[in-house]
Design a protein around this motif. Structure first.
Motif, PDB file in Angstrom:
ATOM      1  N   TRP A  52     -70.979 162.262   9.645  1.00 54.49           N
ATOM      2  CA  TRP A  52     -71.626 161.702  10.833  1.00 54.49           C
ATOM      3  C   TRP A  52     -73.092 161.385  10.568  1.00 54.49           C
ATOM      4  CZ3 TRP A  52     -69.619 160.081  15.396  1.00 54.49           C
ATOM      5  CH2 TRP A  52     -70.493 159.840  16.447  1.00 54.49           C
ATOM      6  N   ASP A  53     -73.802 162.374  10.007  1.00 53.30           N
ATOM      7  CA  ASP A  53     -75.231 162.167   9.760  1.00 53.30           C
ATOM      8  C   ASP A  53     -75.464 161.093   8.699  1.00 53.30           C
ATOM      9  OD1 ASP A  53     -75.737 164.014  11.655  1.00 53.30           O
ATOM     10  OD2 ASP A  53     -76.540 165.564  10.329  1.00 53.30           O
ATOM     11  N   SER A  54     -74.556 161.023   7.716  1.00 53.50           N
ATOM     12  CA  SER A  54     -74.746 159.992   6.675  1.00 53.50           C
ATOM     13  C   SER A  54     -74.568 158.599   7.270  1.00 53.50           C
ATOM     14  CB  SER A  54     -73.772 160.202   5.513  1.00 53.50           C
ATOM     15  OG  SER A  54     -72.474 159.809   5.893  1.00 53.50           O
ATOM     16  N   MET A  55     -73.892 158.509   8.412  1.00 53.43           N
ATOM     17  CA  MET A  55     -73.743 157.222   9.090  1.00 53.43           C
ATOM     18  C   MET A  55     -74.862 157.013  10.118  1.00 53.43           C
ATOM     19  SD  MET A  55     -71.178 155.573   7.959  1.00 53.43           S
ATOM     20  CE  MET A  55     -69.768 155.830   6.890  1.00 53.43           C
ATOM     21  N   VAL A  56     -74.900 157.867  11.149  1.00 59.11           N
ATOM     22  CA  VAL A  56     -75.791 157.547  12.272  1.00 59.11           C
ATOM     23  C   VAL A  56     -77.243 157.996  12.074  1.00 59.11           C
ATOM     24  CG1 VAL A  56     -73.880 157.534  13.928  1.00 59.11           C
ATOM     25  CG2 VAL A  56     -75.212 159.585  13.658  1.00 59.11           C
ATOM     26  N   LEU A  57     -77.444 158.997  11.193  1.00 58.84           N
ATOM     27  CA  LEU A  57     -78.823 159.444  10.964  1.00 58.84           C
ATOM     28  C   LEU A  57     -79.488 158.558   9.909  1.00 58.84           C
ATOM     29  CD1 LEU A  57     -80.170 162.090  12.100  1.00 58.84           C
ATOM     30  CD2 LEU A  57     -79.770 163.097   9.857  1.00 58.84           C
ATOM     31  N   LEU A  58     -78.734 158.210   8.884  1.00 55.20           N
ATOM     32  CA  LEU A  58     -79.334 157.471   7.764  1.00 55.20           C
ATOM     33  C   LEU A  58     -79.358 155.958   7.954  1.00 55.20           C
ATOM     34  CD1 LEU A  58     -78.148 159.392   4.570  1.00 55.20           C
ATOM     35  CD2 LEU A  58     -79.905 159.961   6.215  1.00 55.20           C
TER      36      LEU A  58
END
Ligand code: GAP
Length: 518
Positions: A52-58
Motif C-alpha cells: 500500500w505504502d509503495s503505491m500511495v505513499l511513494l
C-alpha cells in the motif's frame, strides 16, 4: 532436503507456530479455505502495508479506495466474467476426480522441462567448472530432442487455448497419454467450461431477490469508481487507483496450501493512461514491480517474467512475475495492459459517460489501463517459503542440533523483538517489562520468561523475531542489555537507551522503499 518435504514442513510449521490454520478445522476443514493465526495476521498486515505504502505513499498520482465486495450484477456481465470467466475442466471416470485440462497439460510441459534440467544437472556434475550450460543446451542431442517435443506441445496448447478449442484440449491429453494421478487411467470425460464465480441472493424472495456475485477480482470496484475518484480528487492522467480486498473463486483445482484458495485477498492497481502510451507504462510497471519483489532480498535468481501465450479477452499485453516456490516457478503477480476494455464496457452497459478530458490534447477519451495484481496470500507463501531455514548449530555442550529459523525481512516480521529476563526473580522480570512499556509504542514486542534462554531463542527464531533482548543482573546497575541477532546469532551489549534507534533502523520500511526509486 527434497523440495516436497520442505513444503510439507513449511505447512506444519505455519500451523504449529500460529501462522496459518485450516479453516473450520474442528469440523474437518473446508477445502481451499484457510485462517490466519496470531502471527499470520501480523505478517499479512505488514505485507499489505509494504504494498500500500509503495503505491500511495511513494506516488503522488496514486490514491487508494475500498469498494464493497457486493456489486451490481450487471458489472460482471459488462466485464465479461459472467460469460467468459471459465476454466476448462475434465473428469476422470474411474477416480471421479476433476481436473483443469490446461493444468494437466502445463504439468506435462513441466515434466519435459524437468527432463531437460536433469540432463543439464548430470552434465554439470560431470564437467564441473568447465561446464558451459548454454552450449550444452544448444548442442546436446537428448536435450534438443526434448526441446522439440516441448516446443511442439507448447505451440499446440497455446493455439487450443487461444481458440478456446475444448475438443483439441481433450485430444492433446489423449495424445500425450496423460493419466489421472489417482486412478492411473486415461478414462477421461469431454472437456467442459466451468464458471468460477460464486453467486448468492440479495434481498428477500417476497420482494424479488437479486442474484449477486462474490467479486472474483477487486479490479471492477476500481473501474466503476473511476469517475468518482477522478472528479473528487481532481486527478490528472496518468494516475492510479489502488485497492486491497477479498476476492472469491470457485477453483476446481485448489491445491498447494494457500497458493490457490477459494477465498483470498488481492492488492490491485489500475493505472489510467493516455491511449497509445499503455505499452510504455506496461514496461515501466513491469520494472517497478519486479524491483518491489527483489528489494526483499530473497535472491534475484528466484524471480522471472513469464509472458502470456494466451491474452485475456481484455488485454493487449500481459506478463506474470513468477517466484521459485518449493513446487517450481509459479505466478505471484500479473501485470496486464487492459486497454480501454473495462471502462468502455461499463460506459456501454451503464449508459453513463466514462471519459477523461485531456487539457493538453483538448479532447476527451476513454483512458487505457495498466493493471498490476498480486495475491496477498501468494505473497505470504512466497515469503514463508523463502524465509524458512533449517540450520545446523552447536549447543552449549558442542552437540549438533537443528535450528529452525524464519529469516523474515525485519520490516515484515510479526514480532520485532522479544524481551527476556535471564531468570524469573531479582527484579529482572520487572526491568524487562519496563523496557517493553517503553518500546511497545514503536514495535510489536513480546515478553518471554519461560524455559532456558536457549529454548526461548529457538522459539523466537521459529516465529522469525529479528531481535532478542536479555535482561540480566548487570542491567540494574549499568542499564545495559544483551541484544541477540536472529540471523547471525551474534550478541552484543548495548545501552537500553540505544535500543529504539538500533531496532528502528532495521524494522522500518525506509530501506526497502529507497530501493524502489525509478
Ligand atoms: N484483476 C486481474 C486478476 O485478478 P489474476 O491473474 O486472475 O488477475 C491476480 O489474479 C493475482 O491474484 C494472481 O497473480 C495471484 O497472486 C492471485 N490469485 C488469483 N487467484 C488466486 C487464488 N485462487 N488463490 C490465491 N491467490 C490467487
Amino acid at each position: 532436503m527434497a523440495q516436497e518435504d520442505l513444503f510439507k514442513k513449511l505447512i506444519a510449521h505455519c500451523k504449529e507456530y500460529g501462522y496459518v490454520f485450516p479453516s473450520s478445522e474442528i469440523y474437518d476443514g473446508l477445502s481451499a479455505v484457510y485462517d490466519y493465526g496470531q502471527y499470520g495476521v501480523e505478517l499479512k498486515n505488514n505485507i499489505k502495508k509494504y504494498w500500500w505504502d509503495s503505491m500511495v505513499l511513494l506516488h503522488e498520482n496514486i490514491v487508494g479506495i475500498d469498494s464493497a465486495i457486493f456489486m451490481h450484477p450487471t458489472i460482471w456481465k459488462a466485464s465479461g466474467h459472467v460469460d467468459a470467466f471459465n476454466d476448462p475442466l475434465i473428469d476422470n471416470k474411474d477416480s471421479k476426480k476433476r481436473y483443469r485440462a490446461d493444468v494437466l497439460i502445463e504439468e506435462q510441459l513441466a515434466k519435459i522441462e524437468g527432463k531437460i534440467d536433469k540432463e543439464v544437472e548430470k552434465a554439470s556434475a560431470r564437467f564441473g567448472e568447465m561446464f558451459d550450460e548454454a552450449q550444452f543446451r544448444a548442442t546436446n542431442g537428448r536435450v534438443l530432442e526434448y526441446q522439440i517435443k516441448w516446443d511442439e506441445l507448447h505451440n499446440r496448447f497455446a493455439e487450443a487455448l487461444n481458440n478456446a478449442d475444448l475438443v483439441e484440449l481433450k485430444q492433446i491429453i489423449e495424445d500425450q497419454e496423460i493419466v489421472c494421478p489417482i486412478s492411473g487411467t486415461r478414462n477421461w470425460t469431454e472437456v467442459r467450461q466451468f464458471n468460477l464465480m460464486f453467486s448468492t441472493e440479495m434481498g428477500s424472495t417476497a420482494d424479488g431477490s437479486l442474484k449477486v456475485y462474490l467479486r472474483p477480482e477487486t479490479a471492477q470496484g476500481i473501474f466503476v469508481n473511476y469517475m468518482n475518484v477522478q472528479k473528487s480528487g481532481r486527478m490528472k492522467i496518468p494516475f492510479g487507483i489502488a485497492q486491497i480486498g477479498k476476492a472469491f473463486r470457485n477453483e476446481i483445482v485448489a491445491r498447494q496450501f494457500i497458493f490457490r484458495m477459494r477465498e483470498f485477498e488481492q492488492m490491485e492497481l489500475q493505472f489510467f493512461v493516455r491511449p497509445g502510451t499503455e505499452l510504455e507504462w506496461f514496461e515501466k510497471w513491469k520494472q517497478l514491480r519486479i524491483k518491489w519483489h527483489q528489494a526483499l532480498g530473497f535472491g534475484n535468481e528466484n524471480y522471472k517474467f513469464h509472458l502470456h501465450e494466451k491474452l485475456a479477452h481484455y488485454a493487449n499485453a500481459a506478463v506474470d512475475i513468477e517466484f521459485k516456490f518449493p513446487f517450481g516457478f509459479k505466478e505471484v503477480e500479473g501485470i496486464h495492459s487492459r486497454t480501454d476494455y473495462d471502462l468502455s464496457q461499463h460506459q456501454k452497459f451503464s449508459g453513463k459517460k466514462i471519459q477523461y478530458f485531456d487539457p493538453e490534447l483538448n479532447e476527451s477519451y476513454v483512458p487505457y489501463v495498466v493493471e498490476t495484481s498480486i495475491g496477498v496470500d501468494r505473497m505470504f507463501l512466497q515469503i514463508m517459503a523463502a524465509s524458512y531455514h533449517e540450520d545446523t548449530v552447536e549447543d552449549n555442550n558442542g552437540q549438533k542440533e537443528t535450528r529452525v529459523v524464519l529469516r523474515l525481512p525485519a520490516p515484515l516480521a510479526p514480532v520485532k523483538l522479544a524481551v527476556m529476563p535471564l531468570i524469573k526473580k531479582d527484579g529482572l522480570p520487572e526491568k524487562a517489562r519496563e523496557i517493553i512499556e517503553e518500546l511497545k509504542f514503536d514495535f510489536n514486542c513480546q515478553y518471554d520468561e519461560k524455559d532456558s534462554i536457549g529454548k526461548r531463542y529457538r522459539r523466537q527464531d521459529a516465529i522469525g523475531t529479528p531481535f532478542c533482548v536479555t535482561v540480566d543482573h548487570d542491567t540494574a546497575t549499568d542499564n545495559t542489555v544483551t541484544i541477540r541477532y536472529r540471523d547471525s546469532m551474534l550478541q552484543e551489549r548495548v545501552q537500553i537507551s540505544q535500543l529504539r534507534e538500533l531496532i528502528s533502523a532495521q524494522v522500518g520500511f525506509r530501506t526497502l522503499f529507497k530501493q524502489l526509486k525509478d
